[in-house]
Design a protein around this motif. Structure first.
Motif, PDB file in Angstrom:
ATOM      1  N   PRO A  29     -25.370 -32.370  61.093  1.00 37.27           N
ATOM      2  CA  PRO A  29     -25.830 -31.195  61.841  1.00 37.27           C
ATOM      3  C   PRO A  29     -26.527 -31.599  63.142  1.00 37.27           C
ATOM      4  CG  PRO A  29     -26.386 -30.994  59.524  1.00 37.27           C
ATOM      5  CD  PRO A  29     -25.838 -32.387  59.723  1.00 37.27           C
ATOM      6  N   GLY A  30     -26.196 -30.886  64.208  1.00 36.77           N
ATOM      7  CA  GLY A  30     -26.815 -31.153  65.491  1.00 36.77           C
ATOM      8  C   GLY A  30     -26.006 -32.034  66.420  1.00 36.77           C
ATOM      9  N   GLU A  31     -24.932 -32.663  65.915  1.00 33.82           N
ATOM     10  CA  GLU A  31     -24.100 -33.487  66.798  1.00 33.82           C
ATOM     11  C   GLU A  31     -23.427 -32.585  67.821  1.00 33.82           C
ATOM     12  OE1 GLU A  31     -21.443 -35.430  64.124  1.00 33.82           O
ATOM     13  OE2 GLU A  31     -22.787 -37.124  63.853  1.00 33.82           O
ATOM     14  N   THR A  32     -23.589 -32.923  69.091  1.00 29.38           N
ATOM     15  CA  THR A  32     -23.037 -32.102  70.160  1.00 29.38           C
ATOM     16  C   THR A  32     -22.009 -32.893  70.946  1.00 29.38           C
ATOM     17  OG1 THR A  32     -25.117 -30.894  70.334  1.00 29.38           O
ATOM     18  CG2 THR A  32     -23.605 -30.726  72.198  1.00 29.38           C
ATOM     19  N   SER A  47     -11.756 -28.093  70.697  1.00 28.00           N
ATOM     20  CA  SER A  47     -13.012 -27.409  70.359  1.00 28.00           C
ATOM     21  C   SER A  47     -12.958 -26.816  68.956  1.00 28.00           C
ATOM     22  CB  SER A  47     -13.294 -26.287  71.361  1.00 28.00           C
ATOM     23  OG  SER A  47     -13.542 -26.803  72.630  1.00 28.00           O
ATOM     24  N   GLY A  51     -15.190 -28.146  66.078  1.00 34.09           N
ATOM     25  CA  GLY A  51     -16.142 -27.128  65.643  1.00 34.09           C
ATOM     26  C   GLY A  51     -16.043 -26.876  64.146  1.00 34.09           C
ATOM     27  N   GLY A  54     -17.853 -29.211  62.032  1.00 36.64           N
ATOM     28  CA  GLY A  54     -19.298 -29.098  62.000  1.00 36.64           C
ATOM     29  C   GLY A  54     -20.018 -29.528  63.261  1.00 36.64           C
ATOM     30  N   HIS A  55     -19.273 -29.881  64.302  1.00 31.68           N
ATOM     31  CA  HIS A  55     -19.900 -30.289  65.557  1.00 31.68           C
ATOM     32  C   HIS A  55     -20.260 -29.075  66.403  1.00 31.68           C
ATOM     33  CE1 HIS A  55     -18.833 -34.494  64.880  1.00 31.68           C
ATOM     34  NE2 HIS A  55     -17.637 -34.065  64.512  1.00 31.68           N
ATOM     35  N   ARG A  56     -21.284 -29.214  67.210  1.00 33.17           N
ATOM     36  CA  ARG A  56     -21.630 -28.212  68.217  1.00 33.17           C
ATOM     37  C   ARG A  56     -20.849 -28.583  69.471  1.00 33.17           C
ATOM     38  NH1 ARG A  56     -26.018 -28.232  72.008  1.00 33.17           N
ATOM     39  NH2 ARG A  56     -26.248 -26.151  72.855  1.00 33.17           N
ATOM     40  N   ILE A  57     -20.149 -27.624  70.062  1.00 29.84           N
ATOM     41  CA  ILE A  57     -19.241 -27.901  71.164  1.00 29.84           C
ATOM     42  C   ILE A  57     -19.726 -27.255  72.458  1.00 29.84           C
ATOM     43  CG2 ILE A  57     -16.861 -27.673  71.987  1.00 29.84           C
ATOM     44  CD1 ILE A  57     -17.172 -29.450  69.471  1.00 29.84           C
ATOM     45  N   LEU A  58     -19.688 -28.049  73.541  1.00 31.41           N
ATOM     46  CA  LEU A  58     -19.908 -27.559  74.895  1.00 31.41           C
ATOM     47  C   LEU A  58     -18.614 -27.814  75.652  1.00 31.41           C
ATOM     48  CD1 LEU A  58     -23.392 -29.202  75.556  1.00 31.41           C
ATOM     49  CD2 LEU A  58     -22.947 -26.862  74.800  1.00 31.41           C
ATOM     50  N   GLU A  74     -29.390 -30.337  77.646  1.00 35.71           N
ATOM     51  CA  GLU A  74     -28.587 -30.250  76.422  1.00 35.71           C
ATOM     52  C   GLU A  74     -28.460 -31.617  75.767  1.00 35.71           C
ATOM     53  OE1 GLU A  74     -27.241 -27.773  74.794  1.00 35.71           O
ATOM     54  OE2 GLU A  74     -27.246 -26.135  76.227  1.00 35.71           O
TER      55      GLU A  74
END
Length: 150
Positions: A29-32, A47, A51, A54-58, A74
């Motif tokens: 959790p929290g990996e971006t 993405s 996603g 479980g990854h956070r995507i920018l 970020e």
């Protein structure tokens, strides 16, 4: 036009339905991940895959937009960038700018070109890898997992 396909003569062997299914690698959790890709379909696919893992995507569609995200506060654990980008900066320049801001930034270059030609005579710093298009979803997930874990 004629299309000739091979014909199987014999019984069909039943297999377990889960044999060929991919099992995504789980993310912490929290990996971006920042994805810089100008082709909308590829950016959305990557993405979605990451996603769901479980990854956070920018996302950014140009090199300058990607650099702007990296200049923000970020958290970014991994940069995935296409090598050929519009907007004045290519993927290698985006990665170099990112590393100037965040020296430990991990980078995965995605390219349709030969790996050596894509990133400047094949010279990659530690924490950088190249994935050539077309790529397998499982290989993308494996590379991302390996780079983030270091």
């Amino acid at each position: 036009m004629c299309l000739y396909l091979p014909r199987h003569l014999g019984d069909v062997v039943a297999t377990d339905a889960t044999d060929g299914e991919r099992q995504p690698l789980s993310a912490t959790p929290g990996e971006t991940i920042l994805i810089v890709e100008d082709e909308i379909a590829i950016r959305q696919l990557v993405s979605e895959i990451l996603g769901e893992a479980g990854h956070r995507i920018l996302e950014a569609s140009t090199g300058p937009a990607g650099v702007k995200v990296m200049q923000s506060n970020e958290r970014i654990d991994l940069l995935i960038t296409d090598v050929g980008l519009p907007g004045g900066l290519n993927g290698r320049q985006v990665a170099d700018a990112g590393r100037a801001i965040r020296p430990a930034l991990k980078v995965l270059f995605v390219t349709g070109y030969a790996a050596n030609a894509a990133v400047g005579a094949g010279h990659l710093d530690e924490g950088m890898e190249v994935l050539t298009k077309p790529f397998n979803i499982g290989e993308l997930e494996r590379r991302v997992h390996a780079l983030i874990r270091g």
